[in-house]
Design an enzyme around this catalytic site. Structure first.
Site: not given
Length: 326
Positions: A25-30, A171, A196
């Site tokens: 998930g490296a394309n956005t945000g954190i 989280s 979640y």
């Protein structure tokens, strides 16, 4: 338990040349800030993402920002080590177990080493429909597919050498989870934040289960609460969330208590790269420092129930030979 807001301690002077790191998930945000920073510190970074288009756009943006930050010290948030970024896209759809296995096979075929596997990708407020594999979507994307990815890549982590790390982005919402051995995937739970939070609880429990099994292997396992971060996961106005969750998100935004994505990435960066944690394992981080946990995620009997349930879910994708590596 540690503060959830404010700016975490900054990174020390670190150089990661010669290391290879996967960030899901490296394309956005954190994930974007994590991948860019690790590349700026000198490592080769694999952006494991579902969308090739978005990943390539992220890579272009990273390179442009890197040039600017190298030319102006005031723009740089770290001590940059790399002249050019070594970043590469590889397709990974965590909503598909087949895609997860294919990613692992293709990674092994490249012959790369693996110093850090950073499991960052996640989702909240997803649809009610199960995945094509038949699992609750948050359960699969946040937890199950990452579990499968770890099992397939453990031989590479072990063969790479001393101090390899698995970092699970969990989280604080794990405190708002439920433990129901009769509904492990939360199919019967209507509150999406509980769903979640339960997947994030599972990530922490997985950390302990893996750390026990990997004792003496020089593979460390950490889990991280990044803080409340202003990313896409918290930005949609049409999220089907409870009134209390809407009030919480509104309050954190209004009071400017949300971290920006880079500050949100800092805690995971400490877990992934700070040499002070060499040789340590089974640590849960908040605000860039290890913190204590409540009794539920530390319950070993429940951890084993989850471990066995997970393996049953993955029985078509996991072999006895793979489990012997754990």
């Amino acid at each position: 338990m540690g503060a959830s807001f404010g700016t975490p301690p900054q990174l020390p002077d670190i150089e990661l040349k010669g290391k290879t790191i996967i960030v899901t998930g490296a394309n956005t945000g954190i994930g974007y800030e994590t991948a860019k920073t690790l590349a700026q510190l000198g490592s080769k970074v694999i952006l494991a993402c579902r969308s090739e288009e978005k990943a390539n756009q992220a890579i272009q943006r990273m390179k442009e920002e890197h040039i600017q930050e190298r030319s102006s010290e005031k723009d740089a948030k770290i001590i940059i080590k790399a002249d050019e970024l070594d970043v590469e896209f590889m397709p990974l759809d965590l909503g598909s177990l087949a895609s997860t296995v294919t990613f692992a096979k293709e990674y092994k075929a490249k012959g790369y080493s693996l110093h850090v596997l950073l499991c960052n990708a996640g989702m909240a407020w997803g649809p009610d429909e199960p995945t094509a594999d038949g699992f609750e979507i948050h359960f699969q994307v946040n937890y199950l597919s990452h579990f499968l990815l770890i099992l397939h890549l453990l031989p590479v982590l072990k063969a790479t050498g001393n101090d390899t790390r698995i970092v699970l982005i969990s989280s604080l919402m794990h405190r708002f989870s439920k433990w129901d051995p009769h509904d492990m995937q939360c199919f019967n739970e209507r509150d999406k934040m509980t769903v979640y939070g339960t997947t994030k609880l599972y990530q922490i429990m997985q950390m302990f289960s893996l750390a026990r099994r990997l004792a003496g292997s020089k593979v460390s396992v950490f889990s991280v609460h990044p803080g409340v971060v202003a990313t896409e996961i918290n930005s949609r106005e049409d999220q089907p969330v409870t009134r209390s969750t809407k009030i919480f998100l509104w309050a954190t935004k209004s009071l400017r208590m949300m971290r920006n994505p880079f500050d949100g990435a800092l805690t995971g960066l400490h877990a992934a790269a700070n040499p002070v944690y060499d040789g340590k394992t089974a640590l849960y981080f908040e605000s860039s420092k290890p913190q204590s946990l409540t009794a539920l995620p530390r319950d070993e009997a429940k951890q084993e129930i989850l471990w066995n349930y997970t393996l049953d879910c993955l029985k078509e994708y996991v072999t006895e030979e793979m489990l012997n590596v754990v």
